[in-house]
Design a protein around this motif. Structure first.
Motif, mmCIF file in Angstrom:
data_model
loop_
_atom_site.group_PDB
_atom_site.id
_atom_site.type_symbol
_atom_site.label_atom_id
_atom_site.label_comp_id
_atom_site.label_asym_id
_atom_site.label_seq_id
_atom_site.Cartn_x
_atom_site.Cartn_y
_atom_site.Cartn_z
ATOM 1 N N LEU A 41 0.856 -1.183 0.000
ATOM 2 C CA LEU A 41 0.000 0.000 0.000
ATOM 3 C C LEU A 41 0.895 1.237 0.000
ATOM 4 O O LEU A 41 1.923 1.271 0.685
ATOM 5 N N GLN A 42 0.496 2.256 -0.743
ATOM 6 C CA GLN A 42 1.283 3.482 -0.866
ATOM 7 C C GLN A 42 0.361 4.683 -0.702
ATOM 8 O O GLN A 42 -0.777 4.685 -1.186
ATOM 9 N N SER A 43 0.853 5.730 0.002
ATOM 10 C CA SER A 43 0.063 6.952 0.165
ATOM 11 C C SER A 43 -0.237 7.579 -1.199
ATOM 12 O O SER A 43 0.654 7.713 -2.045
ATOM 13 N N VAL A 44 -1.489 7.984 -1.406
ATOM 14 C CA VAL A 44 -1.855 8.717 -2.625
ATOM 15 C C VAL A 44 -1.243 10.109 -2.586
ATOM 16 O O VAL A 44 -0.689 10.609 -3.575
ATOM 17 N N HIS A 45 -1.337 10.760 -1.443
ATOM 18 C CA HIS A 45 -0.764 12.084 -1.248
ATOM 19 C C HIS A 45 0.003 12.088 0.070
ATOM 20 O O HIS A 45 -0.393 11.426 1.036
ATOM 21 N N ALA A 46 1.077 12.843 0.106
ATOM 22 C CA ALA A 46 1.804 13.013 1.363
ATOM 23 C C ALA A 46 0.900 13.692 2.383
ATOM 24 O O ALA A 46 0.058 14.526 2.039
ATOM 25 N N ALA A 47 1.062 13.317 3.672
ATOM 26 C CA ALA A 47 0.210 13.864 4.726
ATOM 27 C C ALA A 47 0.986 13.899 6.036
ATOM 28 O O ALA A 47 2.015 13.225 6.194
ATOM 29 N N THR A 48 0.482 14.688 6.974
ATOM 30 C CA THR A 48 1.129 14.779 8.289
ATOM 31 C C THR A 48 0.517 13.815 9.302
ATOM 32 O O THR A 48 1.095 13.598 10.366
ATOM 33 N N ASN A 49 -0.667 13.269 8.989
ATOM 34 C CA ASN A 49 -1.333 12.323 9.885
ATOM 35 C C ASN A 49 -1.902 11.178 9.056
ATOM 36 O O ASN A 49 -2.699 11.426 8.133
ATOM 37 N N GLN A 50 -1.515 9.950 9.365
ATOM 38 C CA GLN A 50 -2.049 8.791 8.655
ATOM 39 C C GLN A 50 -2.218 7.643 9.647
ATOM 40 O O GLN A 50 -1.429 7.506 10.592
ATOM 41 N N VAL A 51 -3.255 6.839 9.444
ATOM 42 C CA VAL A 51 -3.555 5.722 10.350
ATOM 43 C C VAL A 51 -3.635 4.432 9.545
ATOM 44 O O VAL A 51 -4.364 4.361 8.538
ATOM 45 N N ILE A 52 -2.895 3.439 9.994
ATOM 46 C CA ILE A 52 -2.924 2.106 9.392
ATOM 47 C C ILE A 52 -3.567 1.168 10.406
ATOM 48 O O ILE A 52 -3.201 1.157 11.578
ATOM 49 N N SER A 53 -4.545 0.396 9.957
ATOM 50 C CA SER A 53 -5.238 -0.542 10.845
ATOM 51 C C SER A 53 -5.122 -1.955 10.289
ATOM 52 O O SER A 53 -5.262 -2.168 9.080
ATOM 53 N N ILE A 54 -4.865 -2.898 11.178
ATOM 54 C CA ILE A 54 -4.683 -4.302 10.795
ATOM 55 C C ILE A 54 -5.681 -5.143 11.574
ATOM 56 O O ILE A 54 -5.817 -5.005 12.795
ATOM 57 N N TYR A 55 -6.363 -6.045 10.864
ATOM 58 C CA TYR A 55 -7.451 -6.831 11.440
ATOM 59 C C TYR A 55 -7.127 -8.322 11.324
ATOM 60 O O TYR A 55 -7.513 -8.983 10.356
#
Length: 726
Positions: free
Chosen positions: A218-232
């Motif tokens: 998975l790759q960010s579409v746009h750079a950001a200062t806050n991102q959350v990754i969740s794993i289930y």
């Protein structure tokens, strides 16, 4: 007057008022802070929610790495890595995940900080300083099956999330094609044992604002200062892979119904409640800090892995790591480097090792963590009873010392050649003892009727039916192992002690739980039990490991004659023949330390303060030299991180502070004057005792409920127990 003076010396009874203990501040002193990254899983931190666990570290290039594990991820061994790995399934990792930051401004020597915050069970990582700094917060939701990785940075960055799965080339793992997610699962082959054949486990990774560049990235579409990754993570026993996918999708929907901030508050509350169940904080001499640290972190790691579908594995729990330099038991280096799926002694449960993590849960008040152990063995009853009937044509049940999670027995008639665990019937007695304690601590009558009684009564029935009587009408346990130490002997001490202890307590259960017929049968069998074997050693009377005149070769480094002190507690402070028990302990053949050795517990139960302190401090500081986390214990006789080493340390430390005999509780039975302490521990009948020890005196104590105060006492100079007056 001498006795009264001693009581006042030990406790200032005019000051039993209690203080509010700032648990947060005390725990913060033990937070782990690392200032250099990894570079390997040997330098990983554990975190978990009782079912899902992570080993977290950062590589030298700044990549965040973690293994994901789960307590029910039972796979099958596909490599030739020793016979034990073929037995009972393999508790596997789900996979490894790598998170990379772009642009990557992290260089060798840059500012780095990785912190495990105990109170909230979260890992904080910061790479770099100023606006170029990138931070991660990792937590495994205590109440929901999800892992969250929250990234923050002063300047916008892109994230790349990659799945690294070493089992995709014919070893059972499949990467599924899911849009803007990474989804994978492991399915055992059709040739696997039927009990694990249809188990499917895996996970899905989602992250808002990230899209697939391929099925494992998975790759960010746009750079950001806050991102959350969740794993289930998700495990299910199913017939079709599509059913696993459907179940995992439903799980994700249900978890996501809860706002992450709401989930975070509930997560913090769970851990706050956990830390307030009990505590031990020691200060004083040079051993105090590491002993406290070891106690806290063993309890923490146990909570991270102890609320899942199956009990904790003694040989690594869910926190095994890569072992490329592994040397086997014979000292020869392995041909193939061992990955994190490997664990020496394999996937079976060895009761003698597993028990060590569970006895301390009673005083810790971690009753929820005990239930996976009890439920696993209770689930074995029907199948094991059928095999006992088939093999021996009588009723009753026992549990093999070495058993997969689904149970099962081998035929072990008297003609079968002796071995380590073949004619070894003790586990059902010790498990019954632990269940009886659980009932006394919790008062849970539903548990007593539906789990305790079926296990204990059928265990006693097995011994009653399986063994003949001697010429005097007494039970003759023969052939029967005296644990793994002496094989096929007459009347081994551990089983005699266990039968006396368990039957006595079964008879004493309330009439609402047992019947008159049951009690009469137990009393009849109790009258047929032989006495514990006693003899002379070096001109001193001692307990023996089995009844003579038989002479049997020893095969291990254990002291089975001490089982009557612990775990069966027939001897100890305030009980008859204390000197006999002390003679036996002092004359014990093996005085090893660490791992599954029970000496720290037995020493405390005999009031041998110096020995108890020495052994407990050793256990709770015995970190594996090549692992970084302070409670990843050395493998000893097991495999790293060795969980029974820490469990026995916990138990010994608790027994040094308080000991329980029925309704009676002894305070400071083996506590050294050079250790001060704040503590809160649990006792039977829903009782807690909170206290402060200074210079050998208990200067502050709160007993709840207050009417239990009359059951608390001290050992006097004459060896009597003097109880606190109302």
């Amino acid at each position: 007057m001498k006795q009264i003076f001693l009581i006042f010396f030990l406790i200032d009874i005019t000051n039993i008022f209690g203080q509010t203990v700032d648990i947060a501040s005390k725990l913060n002193k033990y937070n782990i802070v690392w200032n250099t990254p990894g570079p390997t899983s040997y330098q990983s931190m554990p975190i978990g929610n009782g079912d899902i666990g992570l080993n977290v570290w950062v590589e030298a290039n700044g990549d965040l790495i973690f293994y994901i594990s789960k307590t029910d991820a039972w796979g099958e061994e596909t490599k030739e890595r020793g016979p034990w790995m073929k037995e009972g399934g393999v508790l596997m990792k789900l996979a490894l995940v790598r998170i990379s930051v772009s642009p990557n401004r992290f260089k060798e020597g840059s500012y780095f900080r990785q912190v495990l915050k105990l109170r909230e069970s979260k890992i904080l990582i910061k790479e770099g300083i100023g606006k170029s700094a990138v931070s991660f917060k990792i937590w495994v939701d205590a109440n929901n099956p999800v892992v969250h990785i929250e990234q923050k940075s002063g300047q916008p960055v892109s994230l790349k999330v990659q799945l690294e799965d070493w089992r995709t080339n014919g070893s059972g793992d499949t990467i599924l094609n899911k849009i803007n997610s990474i989804q994978w699962c492991h399915r055992n082959s059709i040739s696997a044992d039927p009990h694990i054949r249809n188990i499917v486990f895996g996970a899905t990774i989602n992250a808002k604002g990230l899209v697939n560049t391929n099925t494992i990235t998975l790759q960010s579409v746009h750079a950001a200062t806050n991102q959350v990754i969740s794993i289930y993570p998700y495990t299910k026993q199913i017939n079709h892979e599509d059913d696993w996918v459907k179940g995992n999708e439903e799980q994700i929907i249900n978890v996501n119904k809860i706002n992450i901030e709401t989930a975070r508050k509930a997560h913090y509350k769970w851990w706050n409640d956990f830390w307030h169940r009990s505590w031990i904080f020691i200060d004083g001499d040079s051993t105090a800090f590491k002993t406290t640290q070891g106690y806290i972190f063993q309890r923490y790691v146990t909570a991270c892995a102890g609320r899942g579908a199956y009990p904790i594995k003694f040989n690594g729990s869910i926190f095994t790591v890569d072992n490329p330099d592994y040397n086997g038991r014979d000292g020869n280096q392995a041909i193939t480097p061992m990955d994190a799926d490997f664990r020496e002694w394999g996937g079976q449960y060895w009761f003698q090792n597993t028990r060590a993590m569970y006895w301390p849960r009673l005083m810790a008040g971690d009753f929820d963590i005990m239930m996976p152990l009890f439920k696993m063995y209770a689930a074995m009853l029907t199948a094991n009873a059928q095999q006992v009937k088939q093999f021996y044509n009588h009723e009753g049940v026992y549990f093999a010392e070495t058993s997969p999670f689904w149970g099962g027995l081998l035929y072990m008639g008297p003609e079968v050649k002796e071995n380590w665990t073949g004619h070894y019937f003790t586990p059902v007695l010790e498990l019954s003892m632990m269940m009886l304690d659980y009932y006394e601590y919790t008062g849970d009558e539903n548990f007593a009727k539906n789990i305790l009684l079926p296990v204990a009564s059928n265990g006693i029935l097995f011994f009653d039916k399986h063994f003949r009587r001697d010429s005097l009408g007494k039970l003759l346990l023969d052939p029967d192992n005296s644990i793994e130490m002496f094989w096929k002997v007459h009347n081994p001490a551990p089983d005699i002690a266990g039968l006396h202890a368990v039957i006595q307590r079964l008879i004493a259960l309330p009439d609402s739980i047992t019947t008159t017929d049951q009690r009469n049968e137990w009393k009849r069998f109790q009258s047929e039990l032989p006495e514990l074997p006693i003899g002379i050693k070096n001109d001193i009377q001692v307990l023996l490991p089995y009844t003579g005149p038989q002479t049997v070769q020893s095969h291990n480094a254990e002291n089975p004659e001490l089982y009557s002190i612990y775990p069966f507690r027939l001897y100890g402070l305030g009980k008859p023949d204390l000197q006999l028990a002390k003679n036996t302990f002092n004359g014990r053949r093996y005085k090893d330390k660490g791992c599954w050795v029970q000496d720290p517990i037995q020493a405390a139960m005999l009031g041998l303060t110096n020995i108890a302190k020495e052994y407990v401090a050793f256990n709770l500081s015995r970190k594996a030299s090549d692992l970084k986390f302070p409670s990843f214990w050395d493998r000893g006789n097991d495999y790293l991180p060795d969980e029974d080493n820490g469990g026995n340390g916990e138990n010994g430390l608790q027994q040094m502070l308080i000991q329980v005999y029925g309704k009676k509780i002894i305070l400071l039975p083996a506590w050294p004057k050079e250790w001060n302490a704040d503590f809160k521990l649990n006792a039977p009948y829903k009782t807690t005792v909170q206290g402060k020890v200074k210079n050998g005196k208990l200067v502050d104590m709160v007993i709840s409920p207050s009417y239990r105060k009359a059951d608390f006492g001290y050992i006097t100079s004459t060896g009597e127990i003097e109880y606190i007056k109302k």
